[in-house]
Structure formats: C-alpha cells, structure tokens
Enzyme design. Structure first.
Site, PDB file in Angstrom:
ATOM      1  N   ASP A   1      24.986  73.186  40.305  1.00 22.18           N
ATOM      2  CA  ASP A   1      26.035  73.871  40.814  1.00 22.18           C
ATOM      3  C   ASP A   1      25.409  75.176  41.549  1.00 22.18           C
ATOM      4  OD1 ASP A   1      28.840  73.958  41.158  1.00 22.18           O
ATOM      5  OD2 ASP A   1      29.515  74.651  39.316  1.00 22.18           O
TER       6      ASP A   1
ATOM      7  N   ASN B   1      24.883  75.281  45.067  1.00 23.65           N
ATOM      8  CA  ASN B   1      24.318  75.004  46.099  1.00 23.65           C
ATOM      9  C   ASN B   1      25.059  75.847  47.485  1.00 23.65           C
ATOM     10  OD1 ASN B   1      22.203  73.069  45.185  1.00 23.65           O
ATOM     11  ND2 ASN B   1      24.258  72.151  44.685  1.00 23.65           N
TER      12      ASN B   1
ATOM     13  N   ARG C   1      26.647  75.826  54.538  1.00 27.03           N
ATOM     14  CA  ARG C   1      26.443  75.102  53.187  1.00 27.03           C
ATOM     15  C   ARG C   1      25.666  73.847  53.059  1.00 27.03           C
ATOM     16  NH1 ARG C   1      30.513  76.088  49.608  1.00 27.03           N
ATOM     17  NH2 ARG C   1      30.585  74.029  48.651  1.00 27.03           N
TER      18      ARG C   1
ATOM     19  N   ASN D   1      35.101  66.288  44.360  1.00 27.71           N
ATOM     20  CA  ASN D   1      34.245  66.599  45.610  1.00 27.71           C
ATOM     21  C   ASN D   1      35.080  66.298  46.834  1.00 27.71           C
ATOM     22  OD1 ASN D   1      31.354  66.879  43.666  1.00 27.71           O
ATOM     23  ND2 ASN D   1      32.620  68.756  44.140  1.00 27.71           N
TER      24      ASN D   1
ATOM     25  N   ARG E   1      36.778  68.504  49.358  1.00 29.24           N
ATOM     26  CA  ARG E   1      35.965  69.533  50.229  1.00 29.24           C
ATOM     27  C   ARG E   1      35.932  69.108  51.713  1.00 29.24           C
ATOM     28  NH1 ARG E   1      30.375  70.456  47.136  1.00 29.24           N
ATOM     29  NH2 ARG E   1      31.352  71.321  45.227  1.00 29.24           N
TER      30      ARG E   1
HETATM   31  C1  V07 Z   1      23.434  65.316  46.371  1.00 24.76           C
HETATM   32  C2  V07 Z   1      21.871  67.211  46.154  1.00 24.76           C
HETATM   33  C3  V07 Z   1      21.660  67.891  44.676  1.00 24.76           C
HETATM   34  C4  V07 Z   1      22.451  68.981  44.203  1.00 24.76           C
HETATM   35  C5  V07 Z   1      23.978  68.481  44.207  1.00 24.76           C
HETATM   36  C6  V07 Z   1      24.804  68.210  45.426  1.00 24.76           C
HETATM   37  C7  V07 Z   1      24.062  67.878  46.414  1.00 24.76           C
HETATM   38  C8  V07 Z   1      20.513  63.436  45.627  1.00 24.76           C
HETATM   39  C9  V07 Z   1      21.357  62.357  45.658  1.00 24.76           C
HETATM   40  C10 V07 Z   1      21.299  61.072  45.389  1.00 24.76           C
HETATM   41  C11 V07 Z   1      22.287  60.258  44.826  1.00 24.76           C
HETATM   42  C12 V07 Z   1      21.915  58.787  44.956  1.00 24.76           C
HETATM   43  C13 V07 Z   1      20.821  58.634  44.994  1.00 24.76           C
HETATM   44  C14 V07 Z   1      19.743  59.171  45.441  1.00 24.76           C
HETATM   45  C15 V07 Z   1      19.776  60.471  45.731  1.00 24.76           C
HETATM   46  C16 V07 Z   1      22.664  63.081  46.197  1.00 24.76           C
HETATM   47  C17 V07 Z   1      24.805  63.443  46.509  1.00 24.76           C
HETATM   48  C18 V07 Z   1      24.680  64.872  46.584  1.00 24.76           C
HETATM   49  C19 V07 Z   1      25.999  62.860  46.909  1.00 24.76           C
HETATM   50  F1  V07 Z   1      20.591  57.034  44.859  1.00 24.76           F
HETATM   51  N1  V07 Z   1      21.119  64.717  45.978  1.00 24.76           N
HETATM   52  N2  V07 Z   1      22.437  64.300  45.909  1.00 24.76           N
HETATM   53  N3  V07 Z   1      23.981  62.487  46.201  1.00 24.76           N
HETATM   54  N4  V07 Z   1      23.001  66.731  46.493  1.00 24.76           N
END
Ligand code: V07
Length: 255
Positions: free
Chosen positions: A34, A36, A47, A82, A85
């Site tokens: 949380d 970001n 954001r 989410n 948003r």
């Molecule tokens: C997201 C970055 C981390 C902080 C929290 C919210 C934003 C990595 C992924 C991801 C997902 C699947 C995958 C590889 C990477 C990701 C979302 C949001 C939706 F196979 N970061 N990240 N997916 N954030």
C-alpha cells in the site's frame, strides 16, 4: 511440503546473509503493498509514477526474499475493489505485468522462481491474461522460491468459489457433505497446497486485512508500518522479520 520448500531454498553459499534467520523465517510471507499513490502525491508526481515505483520496489523485495531464503511470497498486486479506481489508472495498472515480465522474467527464471497467480484472472484484459500465461509457461519447470501474485483477488469470492467447487464434487457423487473438513475445504482454495502465510505485512499505515487471504491468515502474525510501499527497503523488511522472530521466541513455547 514446508521442509521440501525450505530445503530447496536453503543457503546458497555465494549469498551472504546479513543476519541469521535460520529456522525462524516465515515459510510464507504475504504483503499488502500500500501507499504507492500517496508516495507519488507527496512528490507532486502523478499516481501512475507511484505504481511504477511500487513495481520497482516489488522486484527488489522478490530478490531480498530469495536471498534471505523465504520459500513463498504472496504479493497483493490488484484487488477486486481496485476496479473502482479511475479507468486510466486501472488501464495503467493492467500494463504493469507486461512491463514487469519484459524486464524481470529472465532474472526470475535464473533464480528458479515459480510464479503462481491467485484471483480471478479470467476477468483481466486479454493482454494481461496473455502475460499471466506466458509467465506461468516460462517458470513452470522452476523449483525455487514461489512468488504468488494476487491479481483481481478477493478473499470472500475465493471462499465462495471453493464452496462451489466442493459442492460440485458432492453433485458429481465423488464426495458427500460429511467429507467436508477444514483440510478438505482448504484444498479448494486457490492457494491449494501452499502453506498458510505466517506473516502478513501491510505498508502505508493502514491496519486492515481488506479481504486478503482471509481464510489462510487465520493464525498469521501481522506487521504494520507507516513506510510507503515504494520506500520499503531491505532494512524495513529485516526489521519486520526480526520482530516476527521475537514474537515466535516469546510465544512459541507456550503453544
Ligand atoms: C502492480 C506494482 C506493485 C505495487 C502494487 C500495485 C501496482 C507487478 C505486477 C505483476 C503482475 C503479474 C505479473 C507480473 C507482475 C503488477 C499489477 C500492479 C496489477 F505476472 N506489479 N504490479 N500487477 N503494481
């Protein structure tokens, strides 16, 4: 399962540990990443810049956990809430898995990371689902640390879906309602045979579970910090792990 997980991960000789955690690490660490958006606001940035910084932090925390020897890490990347948003923010978030995959997949494969997903990925945009499948495909033969991404995940929805799944067995005649035990039910959850999280970390000062692993975290320790996710350094992680160990030392003997 646990011993096997630990045995696979245990001590790579070339990696120096900064402090010894032998035997006292969580078998499964779960993190609610949380803060970001707040991180970006404080810097006068949009954001999405915070989400991007959060992704970079996530990459570092996966490395840290692998080096420390944590066998299983679950990361709450996108909740069923989410979707509320703004649309452009959701679209940006749904592109992050692609960017993460492009820059990280080689290192993940190199580290032997097994990627898993929990949550209803069938509702994600097709391009995000494609990445989910490619990531699973690239890491399917790995046998190291498990990194479990919660994407479009909600704990209550998961429990309902497990109940339906068991009910289908009853309808098919392969089970009767008398067979339903906690252990049996648990097998229908998306975490399947993974150990329950023994430590849940939430950053950014919120002290709620927010529908995250609500069944699985029944006996978890919780650790909260005001640190915003993009600022969650290795030192903060080690502080959480030390406090976790302290609690285990104080209460372990009484159980
Ligand atoms: C997201 C970055 C981390 C902080 C929290 C919210 C934003 C990595 C992924 C991801 C997902 C699947 C995958 C590889 C990477 C990701 C979302 C949001 C939706 F196979 N970061 N990240 N997916 N954030």
């Amino acid at each position: 399962m646990l011993n096997r997980l630990f045995a696979r991960i245990r001590k790579r000789p070339h990696e120096k540990e900064r402090f010894s955690l032998e035997g006292n690490l969580p078998a499964h660490l779960a993190i609610i990443m949380d803060g970001n958006g707040r991180w970006a606001n404080r810097r006068g940035l949009p954001r999405f810049a915070g989400h991007h910084a959060g992704m970079k932090r996530m990459r570092q925390v996966i490395r840290d956990c692998d080096e420390l020897g944590i066998p299983c890490l679950t990361l709450y990347a996108f909740s069923t809430e989410n979707w509320k948003r703004p649309q452009d923010e959701v679209e940006y978030l749904m592109r992050l898995p692609e960017e993460f995959f492009a820059s990280e997949i080689d290192e993940l494969v190199e580290r032997g990371v097994r990627v898993r997903f929990i949550g209803d990925t069938s509702k994600l945009p097709q391009h995000t689902q494609d990445i989910v499948h490619r990531t699973l495909e690239r890491t399917k033969d790995s046998n190291g640390m498990i990194v479990n991404f919660a994407l479009n995940y909600g704990g209550r929805a998961e429990i309902v879906s497990a109940a339906k799944s068991f009910a289908r067995e009853v309808a098919a005649g392969t089970a009767t309602w008398d067979d339903l035990t906690e252990e049996r039910f648990q097998q229908h959850l998306s975490t399947g045979s993974l150990p329950d999280p023994d430590l849940v970390i939430r950053t950014s000062g919120e002290m709620r579970l927010s529908n995250f692993l609500i069944w699985q975290a029944a006996y978890a320790e919780f650790w909260f910090t005001d640190v915003l996710w993009p600022d969650f350094t290795r030192d903060v992680l080690e502080q959480a792990l030390r406090e976790f160990q302290g609690r285990k030392r104080r209460f372990g003997g009484l159980k």
